[in-house]
Design a protein around this motif. Structure first.
Motif, PDB file in Angstrom:
ATOM      1  N   GLY A 114       0.657  -1.248  -0.058  1.00 62.03           N
ATOM      2  CA  GLY A 114       0.197   0.159  -0.167  1.00 62.03           C
ATOM      3  C   GLY A 114       0.861   1.179  -0.003  1.00 62.03           C
ATOM      4  O   GLY A 114       1.989   1.227  -0.359  1.00 62.03           O
ATOM      5  N   LEU A 115       0.272   2.293   0.407  1.00 60.22           N
ATOM      6  CA  LEU A 115       0.999   3.552   0.344  1.00 60.22           C
ATOM      7  C   LEU A 115       2.195   3.685   1.167  1.00 60.22           C
ATOM      8  O   LEU A 115       3.309   4.204   0.691  1.00 60.22           O
ATOM      9  N   TRP A 116       2.423   3.092   2.314  1.00 57.23           N
ATOM     10  CA  TRP A 116       3.488   3.283   3.351  1.00 57.23           C
ATOM     11  C   TRP A 116       4.804   2.862   2.916  1.00 57.23           C
ATOM     12  O   TRP A 116       5.855   3.339   2.938  1.00 57.23           O
ATOM     13  N   GLY A 117       4.562   1.565   2.247  1.00 53.08           N
ATOM     14  CA  GLY A 117       5.846   1.153   1.401  1.00 53.08           C
ATOM     15  C   GLY A 117       6.412   1.982   0.313  1.00 53.08           C
ATOM     16  O   GLY A 117       7.523   2.021   0.323  1.00 53.08           O
ATOM     17  N   GLU A 118       5.344   2.500  -0.262  1.00 50.49           N
ATOM     18  CA  GLU A 118       5.638   3.332  -1.237  1.00 50.49           C
ATOM     19  C   GLU A 118       6.699   4.640  -0.877  1.00 50.49           C
ATOM     20  O   GLU A 118       7.707   4.935  -1.214  1.00 50.49           O
ATOM     21  N   ARG A 119       6.180   5.061   0.256  1.00 48.60           N
ATOM     22  CA  ARG A 119       6.635   6.260   1.000  1.00 48.60           C
ATOM     23  C   ARG A 119       8.137   5.807   1.575  1.00 48.60           C
ATOM     24  O   ARG A 119       9.036   6.848   1.277  1.00 48.60           O
ATOM     25  N   ALA A 120       8.124   4.797   1.903  1.00 46.20           N
ATOM     26  CA  ALA A 120       9.398   4.403   2.702  1.00 46.20           C
ATOM     27  C   ALA A 120      10.420   4.242   1.600  1.00 46.20           C
ATOM     28  O   ALA A 120      11.651   4.696   1.566  1.00 46.20           O
ATOM     29  N   GLN A 121       9.762   3.685   0.334  1.00 49.34           N
ATOM     30  CA  GLN A 121      11.030   3.600  -0.940  1.00 49.34           C
ATOM     31  C   GLN A 121      11.415   5.074  -1.422  1.00 49.34           C
ATOM     32  O   GLN A 121      12.514   5.325  -1.456  1.00 49.34           O
ATOM     33  N   GLU A 122      10.365   6.000  -1.601  1.00 48.48           N
ATOM     34  CA  GLU A 122      10.909   7.304  -1.887  1.00 48.48           C
ATOM     35  C   GLU A 122      11.707   7.962  -0.852  1.00 48.48           C
ATOM     36  O   GLU A 122      12.801   8.486  -1.392  1.00 48.48           O
ATOM     37  N   MET A 123      11.377   7.772   0.222  1.00 49.39           N
ATOM     38  CA  MET A 123      12.590   8.138   1.243  1.00 49.39           C
ATOM     39  C   MET A 123      13.948   7.445   1.239  1.00 49.39           C
ATOM     40  O   MET A 123      14.990   8.315   1.321  1.00 49.39           O
ATOM     41  N   SER A 124      14.096   6.195   1.222  1.00 46.32           N
ATOM     42  CA  SER A 124      15.288   5.827   1.281  1.00 46.32           C
ATOM     43  C   SER A 124      15.946   5.885  -0.287  1.00 46.32           C
ATOM     44  O   SER A 124      17.255   6.090   0.074  1.00 46.32           O
ATOM     45  N   GLU A 125      15.303   6.017  -1.328  1.00 44.23           N
ATOM     46  CA  GLU A 125      15.869   6.613  -2.448  1.00 44.23           C
ATOM     47  C   GLU A 125      16.471   7.781  -2.236  1.00 44.23           C
ATOM     48  O   GLU A 125      17.736   7.827  -2.651  1.00 44.23           O
ATOM     49  N   ARG A 126      15.732   8.770  -1.866  1.00 49.43           N
ATOM     50  CA  ARG A 126      16.339  10.072  -1.414  1.00 49.43           C
ATOM     51  C   ARG A 126      17.484   9.795  -0.651  1.00 49.43           C
ATOM     52  O   ARG A 126      18.644  10.822  -0.427  1.00 49.43           O
ATOM     53  N   LEU A 127      17.842   9.245   0.428  1.00 49.14           N
ATOM     54  CA  LEU A 127      18.815   8.912   1.077  1.00 49.14           C
ATOM     55  C   LEU A 127      19.926   8.147   0.641  1.00 49.14           C
ATOM     56  O   LEU A 127      21.085   8.099   1.218  1.00 49.14           O
ATOM     57  N   GLY A 128      19.751   7.827  -0.615  1.00 46.62           N
ATOM     58  CA  GLY A 128      20.912   7.293  -1.347  1.00 46.62           C
ATOM     59  C   GLY A 128      21.202   5.515  -1.132  1.00 46.62           C
ATOM     60  O   GLY A 128      22.123   5.048  -1.406  1.00 46.62           O
ATOM     61  N   ALA A 129      20.099   4.932  -0.393  1.00 45.77           N
ATOM     62  CA  ALA A 129      20.145   3.452  -0.243  1.00 45.77           C
ATOM     63  C   ALA A 129      20.051   2.790  -1.420  1.00 45.77           C
ATOM     64  O   ALA A 129      19.292   3.309  -2.469  1.00 45.77           O
ATOM     65  N   HIS A 130      20.361   1.478  -1.372  1.00 45.80           N
ATOM     66  CA  HIS A 130      19.932   0.472  -2.402  1.00 45.80           C
ATOM     67  C   HIS A 130      18.572  -0.188  -2.092  1.00 45.80           C
ATOM     68  O   HIS A 130      18.449  -0.687  -1.188  1.00 45.80           O
ATOM     69  N   VAL A 131      17.464   0.139  -3.021  1.00 39.54           N
ATOM     70  CA  VAL A 131      16.130  -0.327  -2.535  1.00 39.54           C
ATOM     71  C   VAL A 131      15.754  -1.529  -3.143  1.00 39.54           C
ATOM     72  O   VAL A 131      15.732  -1.518  -4.291  1.00 39.54           O
ATOM     73  N   GLU A 132      15.430  -2.576  -2.561  1.00 36.96           N
ATOM     74  CA  GLU A 132      14.426  -3.762  -3.058  1.00 36.96           C
ATOM     75  C   GLU A 132      13.303  -3.773  -2.566  1.00 36.96           C
ATOM     76  O   GLU A 132      12.917  -3.236  -1.109  1.00 36.96           O
ATOM     77  N   THR A 133      12.385  -4.115  -3.431  1.00 37.68           N
ATOM     78  CA  THR A 133      11.061  -4.254  -2.731  1.00 37.68           C
ATOM     79  C   THR A 133      10.430  -5.628  -3.285  1.00 37.68           C
ATOM     80  O   THR A 133      10.781  -6.406  -3.936  1.00 37.68           O
ATOM     81  N   LEU A 134       9.228  -5.946  -2.201  1.00 34.20           N
ATOM     82  CA  LEU A 134       8.593  -7.185  -2.283  1.00 34.20           C
ATOM     83  C   LEU A 134       6.997  -6.578  -2.154  1.00 34.20           C
ATOM     84  O   LEU A 134       6.559  -6.111  -1.205  1.00 34.20           O
ATOM     85  N   THR A 135       6.470  -6.747  -3.313  1.00 34.84           N
ATOM     86  CA  THR A 135       4.956  -6.185  -3.493  1.00 34.84           C
ATOM     87  C   THR A 135       4.199  -7.244  -3.168  1.00 34.84           C
ATOM     88  O   THR A 135       4.158  -8.482  -3.792  1.00 34.84           O
ATOM     89  N   ILE A 136       3.405  -6.885  -2.403  1.00 40.34           N
ATOM     90  CA  ILE A 136       2.265  -7.788  -1.805  1.00 40.34           C
ATOM     91  C   ILE A 136       0.657  -7.212  -2.424  1.00 40.34           C
ATOM     92  O   ILE A 136       0.465  -6.030  -2.294  1.00 40.34           O
ATOM     93  N   PRO A 137      -0.172  -8.435  -2.895  1.00 37.68           N
ATOM     94  CA  PRO A 137      -1.443  -7.544  -3.448  1.00 37.68           C
ATOM     95  C   PRO A 137      -2.008  -6.952  -2.412  1.00 37.68           C
ATOM     96  O   PRO A 137      -1.953  -7.021  -0.836  1.00 37.68           O
ATOM     97  N   LEU A 138      -2.625  -5.517  -2.721  1.00 41.42           N
ATOM     98  CA  LEU A 138      -3.212  -4.839  -1.519  1.00 41.42           C
ATOM     99  C   LEU A 138      -4.492  -5.473  -0.963  1.00 41.42           C
ATOM    100  O   LEU A 138      -5.174  -6.230  -1.516  1.00 41.42           O
ATOM    101  N   GLY A 139      -4.134  -5.363   0.492  1.00 38.26           N
ATOM    102  CA  GLY A 139      -5.109  -6.031   1.312  1.00 38.26           C
ATOM    103  C   GLY A 139      -4.765  -7.598   1.751  1.00 38.26           C
ATOM    104  O   GLY A 139      -5.501  -7.941   2.720  1.00 38.26           O
ATOM    105  N   SER A 140      -3.558  -7.816   1.238  1.00 35.96           N
ATOM    106  CA  SER A 140      -2.932  -9.141   1.940  1.00 35.96           C
ATOM    107  C   SER A 140      -1.688  -8.707   2.628  1.00 35.96           C
ATOM    108  O   SER A 140      -1.156  -7.658   2.305  1.00 35.96           O
ATOM    109  N   ALA A 141      -1.553  -9.788   3.584  1.00 33.47           N
ATOM    110  CA  ALA A 141      -0.317  -9.763   4.353  1.00 33.47           C
ATOM    111  C   ALA A 141       0.934 -10.545   3.858  1.00 33.47           C
ATOM    112  O   ALA A 141       0.586 -11.460   3.013  1.00 33.47           O
ATOM    113  N   VAL A 142       2.209 -10.165   3.922  1.00 37.76           N
ATOM    114  CA  VAL A 142       3.303 -11.038   3.686  1.00 37.76           C
ATOM    115  C   VAL A 142       3.417 -12.058   4.581  1.00 37.76           C
ATOM    116  O   VAL A 142       3.211 -11.979   5.929  1.00 37.76           O
ATOM    117  N   THR A 143       3.690 -13.224   3.902  1.00 39.49           N
ATOM    118  CA  THR A 143       3.784 -14.742   4.703  1.00 39.49           C
ATOM    119  C   THR A 143       5.328 -14.770   5.054  1.00 39.49           C
ATOM    120  O   THR A 143       6.051 -14.072   4.480  1.00 39.49           O
TER     121      THR A 143
END
Ligand code: PMP
Length: 402
Positions: A114-143
């Protein structure tokens, strides 16, 4: 008396102020805030914030900050000494965790649901970190399995997970994730902005290295202070950093000194904390502590259950399908076909003086979100919002057929 005539003339005169500013202040007095936050303030918190201002280095303010720290250790369920509140809204907790725990060469794994992972990605990129993501369908939890295979693949130094995905109403279970993160020698950051105090959360027992929440949701204080806690593993990383924390304002070593977390001999000025907000947060936390965490979780669960049952009885579809993954603090329902989401939220406000929200980020236009947090988590509010929604949805369906 100073004569300003020539300075005014030499600078082209004084630009006039808008007439609107000179009119009396208008604040709606009885608006019910049932969006995803802020929540209404209790009478006790309103009384607290109407006290006279004192200074940010006064003994009384320091005492209240100590009380806040104890209250936060209780709501986070932690013994972390580096537990305090940052002077800014919830985003600051996210940015402070990332800025303190990421160095430019680090990899961060962000679970995006959802949105908060997107925000964390945006901030981490601005900080110059190397960002990897695991996208989960909206409304579902990661196992655990999905999470562990991403850990194996990306070997991140830091992981970001949202407990209360307020953009979908998802509650991400947290038990076991800290153990996985430790096996890979990483640090776990958890966003608990929309859940802390309203859902069980055990920072130490769940091995969460850094967490933050909002003052304006379950805690029931005004927005503007963000509780945050870092454990000793996170503190160690902070102390061993090769580079300074890139933003002075978020630097947890500086903030930790100002909040007396390290019991250093001198408490240095870092910034001017709002004593007004300190009063509000202290009282919000005191109220929560008086009620007790377990009772608060229970109260939120009872109100949310009644709200969900009300929606289901009306044939409205809950957005999160797994019952155990539904947040008790924020409930999301699918916008019924033919209903204009913006029309509904506007009419709820204009006719009923009740705030509810539409979706946010990836869920915009798809869902309604109703928050029952802090003092607002009660059965009367459930009845009131369902009654108002019945009226508005009936009107809106008729309206959209015209
Ligand atoms: N994380 C979550 C889960 C939230 O719900 C919010 C606020 N809606 C934020 C972060 C950001 O908080 P703020 O708007 O106070 O900056």
């Amino acid at each position: 008396m100073q004569n300003y005539v020539s300075i005014i003339k030499n600078n082209g005169g004084i630009k006039p102020v808008s007439d609107e500013l000179l009119l009396p202040l208008i604040v709606p007095q009885k608006r019910l805030l049932l969006g995803p936050g802020p929540s209404n303030l209790s009478e006790r918190v309103i009384r607290a914030i109407s006290n006279p201002l004192v200074g940010h280095m006064h003994a009384e303010t320091f005492k209240m900050m100590d009380d806040i720290k104890a209250g936060l250790q209780y709501v986070f369920q932690t013994n972390n000494r580096l537990t305090l509140a940052i002077s800014a809204s919830g985003h600051s907790g996210m940015e402070a965790c990332l800025a303190n725990l990421l160095e430019p060469t680090d990899t961060i794994l962000i679970i995006k649901a959802g949105l908060w992972g997107e925000r964390a990605q945006e901030m981490s990129e601005r900080l110059g970190a190397h960002v990897e993501t695991l996208t989960i369908p909206l409304g579902s939890a990661v196992t655990h399995q999905q999470f562990e295979s991403a850990m194996k693949k990306f070997k991140p130094a830091v992981v970001f997970l949202t407990h209360s995905e307020s953009s979908t109403g998802l509650k991400q279970p947290l038990i076991g994730f800290g153990d996985i993160v430790r096996r890979y020698e990483a640090l776990l950051i958890v966003d608990a902005v929309a859940s802390l105090g309203g859902e069980p959360f055990f920072m130490d027992a769940w091995k969460i290295d850094a967490a933050y929440t909002g003052s304006q949701k379950v805690i029931g204080a005004p927005p503007g202070l963000t509780p945050i806690s870092l454990n000793s593993r996170a503190e160690r990383k902070l102390l061993l950093r090769k580079n300074k924390v890139p933003v002075f304002y978020w630097d947890m070593k500086e903030l930790g000194n100002y909040w007396n977390c390290f019991k250093e001999p001198v408490r240095r000025y870092h910034h001017t904390i709002s004593a007004t907000l300190v009063y509000g947060l202290r009282e919000g936390l005191a109220q929560l502590a008086e009620e007790g965490l377990e009772s608060s979780w229970q109260r939120h669960a009872v109100a949310a259950k009644k709200l969900r049952e009300g929606f289901e009885a009306r044939g409205l579809e809950l957005f999160v399908k797994e019952p155990e993954n539904r947040l008790n603090t924020i409930t999301a329902i699918v916008v019924p076909p033919g209903v204009d989401c913006q029309f509904v939220t506007r009419r709820m406000m204009e006719k009923w003086n009740i705030e509810i929200a539409g979706g946010l980020g990836p869920t915009a236009g798809k869902i309604f979100r109703i928050g029952l947090m802090g003092t607002n988590a009660n059965l009367k509010n459930v009845d009131d919002v369902l009654h108002a929604l019945d009226d508005v949805l009936k009107y809106s369906t008729r309206h959209s057929r015209l």
